[in-house]
Scaffold this motif. Structure first.
Motif, mmCIF file in Angstrom:
data_model
loop_
_atom_site.group_PDB
_atom_site.id
_atom_site.type_symbol
_atom_site.label_atom_id
_atom_site.label_comp_id
_atom_site.label_asym_id
_atom_site.label_seq_id
_atom_site.Cartn_x
_atom_site.Cartn_y
_atom_site.Cartn_z
ATOM 1 N N MET A 96 106.730 28.762 -2.754
ATOM 2 C CA MET A 96 106.316 28.496 -4.113
ATOM 3 C C MET A 96 105.727 27.083 -4.175
ATOM 4 S SD MET A 96 108.692 28.601 -7.493
ATOM 5 C CE MET A 96 108.053 29.832 -8.589
ATOM 6 N N GLU A 97 104.585 26.957 -4.793
ATOM 7 C CA GLU A 97 103.934 25.654 -4.918
ATOM 8 C C GLU A 97 104.598 24.829 -6.018
ATOM 9 O OE1 GLU A 97 99.683 25.490 -5.073
ATOM 10 O OE2 GLU A 97 99.518 27.393 -4.024
ATOM 11 N N PRO A 98 104.666 23.504 -5.816
ATOM 12 C CA PRO A 98 105.240 22.655 -6.869
ATOM 13 C C PRO A 98 104.419 22.737 -8.153
ATOM 14 C CG PRO A 98 104.728 21.379 -4.886
ATOM 15 C CD PRO A 98 104.218 22.765 -4.680
#
Length: 60
Positions: free
Chosen positions: A1-3
């Motif tokens: 998951m991307e920040p």
């Protein structure tokens, strides 16, 4: 998951017809019962304290 970028703007909170409505940026809106809103508030305060490195001795 991307920040995900943190939102710097606080949400508005309204009590209406026995419920709590939280209106955030970008059209986000959540309606909660008073009990759910109260527990969410406790969890938010606990998380803020953790991030800031404070020990406020918040209890469940």
């Amino acid at each position: 998951m991307e920040p995900v970028a943190a939102q710097g703007q606080a949400s508005d909170v309204i009590a209406e017809e026995g419920n709590i409505i939280i209106e955030g940026p970008d059209g986000v809106a959540v309606t909660m019962s008073p009990d759910a809103a109260e527990e969410t508030a406790r969890r938010l305060l606990r998380a803020v304290s953790e991030v800031r490195g404070e020990n406020d001795n918040l209890t469940d």
